[in-house]
Write a protein that holds these residues in place. Structure first.
Motif, PDB file in Angstrom:
ATOM      1  N   VAL A  59       0.859  -1.185   0.000  1.00  0.00           N
ATOM      2  CA  VAL A  59       0.000   0.000   0.000  1.00  0.00           C
ATOM      3  C   VAL A  59       0.897   1.236   0.000  1.00  0.00           C
ATOM      4  N   ILE A  60       0.693   2.135  -0.952  1.00  0.00           N
ATOM      5  CA  ILE A  60       1.455   3.376  -1.025  1.00  0.00           C
ATOM      6  C   ILE A  60       0.472   4.534  -0.845  1.00  0.00           C
ATOM      7  N   ILE A  61       0.522   5.185   0.313  1.00  0.00           N
ATOM      8  CA  ILE A  61      -0.386   6.283   0.625  1.00  0.00           C
ATOM      9  C   ILE A  61       0.254   7.602   0.198  1.00  0.00           C
ATOM     10  N   GLY A  62      -0.459   8.361  -0.609  1.00  0.00           N
ATOM     11  CA  GLY A  62       0.064   9.647  -1.049  1.00  0.00           C
ATOM     12  C   GLY A  62      -0.477  10.008  -2.422  1.00  0.00           C
ATOM     13  N   GLU A  63      -0.213  11.227  -2.838  1.00  0.00           N
ATOM     14  CA  GLU A  63      -0.676  11.689  -4.141  1.00  0.00           C
ATOM     15  C   GLU A  63       0.427  12.500  -4.799  1.00  0.00           C
ATOM     16  N   GLY A  64       0.410  12.571  -6.130  1.00  0.00           N
ATOM     17  CA  GLY A  64       1.433  13.340  -6.807  1.00  0.00           C
ATOM     18  C   GLY A  64       1.452  13.113  -8.301  1.00  0.00           C
ATOM     19  N   ALA A  65       2.390  13.791  -8.948  1.00  0.00           N
ATOM     20  CA  ALA A  65       2.465  13.798 -10.406  1.00  0.00           C
ATOM     21  C   ALA A  65       2.806  12.444 -11.005  1.00  0.00           C
ATOM     22  N   GLN A  91       1.495  -3.199 -15.835  1.00  0.00           N
ATOM     23  CA  GLN A  91       2.503  -3.913 -16.611  1.00  0.00           C
ATOM     24  C   GLN A  91       3.101  -5.084 -15.835  1.00  0.00           C
ATOM     25  N   LEU A  92       3.262  -4.886 -14.519  1.00  0.00           N
ATOM     26  CA  LEU A  92       3.860  -5.932 -13.675  1.00  0.00           C
ATOM     27  C   LEU A  92       2.840  -6.957 -13.197  1.00  0.00           C
ATOM     28  N   GLY A  93       1.580  -6.764 -13.551  1.00  0.00           N
ATOM     29  CA  GLY A  93       0.541  -7.712 -13.143  1.00  0.00           C
ATOM     30  C   GLY A  93       0.258  -7.685 -11.651  1.00  0.00           C
ATOM     31  N   LEU A  94       0.334  -6.493 -11.065  1.00  0.00           N
ATOM     32  CA  LEU A  94       0.172  -6.369  -9.615  1.00  0.00           C
ATOM     33  C   LEU A  94      -1.209  -5.850  -9.210  1.00  0.00           C
ATOM     34  N   GLN A  95      -2.160  -5.853 -10.147  1.00  0.00           N
ATOM     35  CA  GLN A  95      -3.500  -5.423  -9.792  1.00  0.00           C
ATOM     36  C   GLN A  95      -4.036  -6.318  -8.668  1.00  0.00           C
ATOM     37  N   GLY A  96      -4.645  -5.704  -7.678  1.00  0.00           N
ATOM     38  CA  GLY A  96      -5.176  -6.458  -6.550  1.00  0.00           C
ATOM     39  C   GLY A  96      -4.161  -6.726  -5.459  1.00  0.00           C
ATOM     40  N   LYS A  97      -2.880  -6.487  -5.779  1.00  0.00           N
ATOM     41  CA  LYS A  97      -1.819  -6.692  -4.784  1.00  0.00           C
ATOM     42  C   LYS A  97      -1.217  -5.370  -4.317  1.00  0.00           C
ATOM     43  N   VAL A  98      -1.337  -4.341  -5.148  1.00  0.00           N
ATOM     44  CA  VAL A  98      -0.806  -3.023  -4.806  1.00  0.00           C
ATOM     45  C   VAL A  98      -1.948  -2.021  -4.870  1.00  0.00           C
ATOM     46  N   SER A  99      -2.059  -1.181  -3.859  1.00  0.00           N
ATOM     47  CA  SER A  99      -3.091  -0.152  -3.875  1.00  0.00           C
ATOM     48  C   SER A  99      -2.474   1.221  -3.660  1.00  0.00           C
ATOM     49  N   LEU A 100      -3.066   2.213  -4.344  1.00  0.00           N
ATOM     50  CA  LEU A 100      -2.657   3.612  -4.223  1.00  0.00           C
ATOM     51  C   LEU A 100      -3.885   4.403  -3.769  1.00  0.00           C
ATOM     52  N   PRO A 101      -4.170   4.431  -2.482  1.00  0.00           N
ATOM     53  CA  PRO A 101      -5.405   5.076  -2.016  1.00  0.00           C
ATOM     54  C   PRO A 101      -5.403   6.593  -2.068  1.00  0.00           C
ATOM     55  N   GLY A 102      -4.282   7.197  -2.494  1.00  0.00           N
ATOM     56  CA  GLY A 102      -4.217   8.647  -2.586  1.00  0.00           C
ATOM     57  C   GLY A 102      -3.839   9.296  -1.270  1.00  0.00           C
ATOM     58  N   HIS A 103      -4.028  10.618  -1.224  1.00  0.00           N
ATOM     59  CA  HIS A 103      -3.734  11.350   0.005  1.00  0.00           C
ATOM     60  C   HIS A 103      -4.825  11.081   1.026  1.00  0.00           C
ATOM     61  N   LEU A 104      -4.443  10.649   2.227  1.00  0.00           N
ATOM     62  CA  LEU A 104      -5.393  10.390   3.301  1.00  0.00           C
ATOM     63  C   LEU A 104      -5.057  11.299   4.470  1.00  0.00           C
ATOM     64  N   PRO A 105      -5.972  12.172   4.875  1.00  0.00           N
ATOM     65  CA  PRO A 105      -5.680  13.106   5.970  1.00  0.00           C
ATOM     66  C   PRO A 105      -5.305  12.408   7.268  1.00  0.00           C
ATOM     67  N   ASP A 106      -5.788  11.175   7.440  1.00  0.00           N
ATOM     68  CA  ASP A 106      -5.510  10.441   8.677  1.00  0.00           C
ATOM     69  C   ASP A 106      -4.397   9.415   8.506  1.00  0.00           C
ATOM     70  N   SER A 107      -3.522   9.619   7.529  1.00  0.00           N
ATOM     71  CA  SER A 107      -2.486   8.614   7.239  1.00  0.00           C
ATOM     72  C   SER A 107      -1.593   8.323   8.447  1.00  0.00           C
ATOM     73  N   ALA A 108      -1.358   9.321   9.295  1.00  0.00           N
ATOM     74  CA  ALA A 108      -0.480   9.116  10.454  1.00  0.00           C
ATOM     75  C   ALA A 108      -1.082   8.161  11.476  1.00  0.00           C
ATOM     76  N   THR A 109      -2.375   7.873  11.347  1.00  0.00           N
ATOM     77  CA  THR A 109      -3.019   6.955  12.293  1.00  0.00           C
ATOM     78  C   THR A 109      -3.078   5.524  11.771  1.00  0.00           C
ATOM     79  N   LEU A 110      -2.590   5.288  10.554  1.00  0.00           N
ATOM     80  CA  LEU A 110      -2.823   4.007   9.871  1.00  0.00           C
ATOM     81  C   LEU A 110      -1.631   3.060   9.836  1.00  0.00           C
ATOM     82  N   TYR A 111      -0.522   3.415  10.446  1.00  0.00           N
ATOM     83  CA  TYR A 111       0.694   2.609  10.311  1.00  0.00           C
ATOM     84  C   TYR A 111       0.528   1.170  10.803  1.00  0.00           C
ATOM     85  N   ARG A 112      -0.309   0.962  11.798  1.00  0.00           N
ATOM     86  CA  ARG A 112      -0.443  -0.387  12.349  1.00  0.00           C
ATOM     87  C   ARG A 112      -1.122  -1.367  11.393  1.00  0.00           C
ATOM     88  N   ALA A 113      -1.591  -0.863  10.271  1.00  0.00           N
ATOM     89  CA  ALA A 113      -2.110  -1.763   9.234  1.00  0.00           C
ATOM     90  C   ALA A 113      -0.986  -2.562   8.591  1.00  0.00           C
TER      91      ALA A 113
END
Length: 263
Positions: free
Chosen positions: A127-133, A144-166
């Motif tokens: 999981v890569i949390i964040g947003e950008g160009a 291309q790497l066939g990682l659909q369903g295994k990698v997620s890009l949820p974007g910028h999350l205002p509460d990201s600092a509370t989610l590390y224990r995931a």
């Protein structure tokens, strides 16, 4: 700073948060102020040394830190954080990363490395949390790497600092950093980190760090495989001792008070 020249009774503190490319004109500007009027500060010893070499004047270290008690109290539990991110609640290993989706954060390298690891560990997730160009480029590479369903890009999350224990581990594959607050946040939340081989990360973790060269997907893949096969708790204990969040917060508070005192 040009305005400050007309205010000799005003004292200023300039804080550098990241790697800065300064020009000769900048150097000449800083030279116009005595140390009694202008204090230079950097958020890490590594950054302070680089600025001192260029400007030839002292730079105070103010390593950014958080109140660990307040930070931990705000963190969601593992189950809550995984539910928030739509992750499985079973024992599937999850690697997390947090940061702007830009080239300097090294997320392309992370995807390449994870693709190799997922062949042998198909239940692993990234999981890569964040947003950008670089979002479009990263999304295309995931496909291309066939990682659909295994990698997620949820974007910028205002509460990201509370989610590390995931996460079981947090990866910081940056090519350069002034400090890297994600490192501190993850360890305080109880999650060990994997980082690029950068001086600023060694400054904070020393021998307790788990390092791989920047932009070396093979090395990062080996580091991930080693991490998934290792007790994260043992690594976390060592990294917590090296980071010493309570002492870091105390030092930050005392140095801040001294730097910004009116006396």
């Amino acid at each position: 700073l040009p305005v400050l020249k007309r205010l000799p009774h005003v004292r200023a503190v300039v804080v550098f948060h990241g790697v800065t490319r300064m020009r000769r004109a900048d150097e000449k500007l800083f030279e116009q102020f005595p140390a009694t009027q202008l204090t230079l500060v950097a958020v890490s010893q590594t950054l302070a040394h680089s600025i001192e070499r260029f400007l030839q004047r002292p730079v105070t270290v103010l390593r950014s830190a958080f109140d660990p008690v307040a930070f931990r109290a705000a963190a969601l539990s593992r189950e809550q954080a995984r539910t928030r991110l739509g992750l499985p609640l079973d024992g599937s290993p999850v690697l997390g990363a947090v940061g702007r989706l830009v080239d300097g954060k090294g997320f392309s390298c992370l995807l390449e490395a994870f693709a190799g690891v997922s062949v042998h560990q198909p239940d692993a997730r990234l999981v890569i949390i964040g947003e950008g160009a670089a979002r479009d480029t990263l999304e295309a590479r995931i496909e291309q790497l066939g990682l659909q369903g295994k990698v997620s890009l949820p974007g910028h999350l205002p509460d990201s600092a509370t989610l590390y224990r995931a996460f079981d581990w947090v990866a910081i594959p940056s090519t350069q950093e002034g400090l890297g607050l994600i490192l501190q946040e993850a360890v305080m939340a109880g999650v060990p980190v994997l980082t690029s081989e950068l001086a600023v990360f060694r400054e904070q973790l020393a021998d307790a760090g788990w390092y791989a060269p920047s932009d070396n997907a093979q090395a990062w893949g080996r580091l991930m495989e080693h991490a998934f096969a290792t007790s994260a708790q043992d690594v976390l204990d060592a990294q917590s001792r090296a980071l010493a969040p309570e002492q870091a917060w105390k030092d930050f508070s005392e140095t801040s008070q001294r730097l910004f005192s009116c006396r």
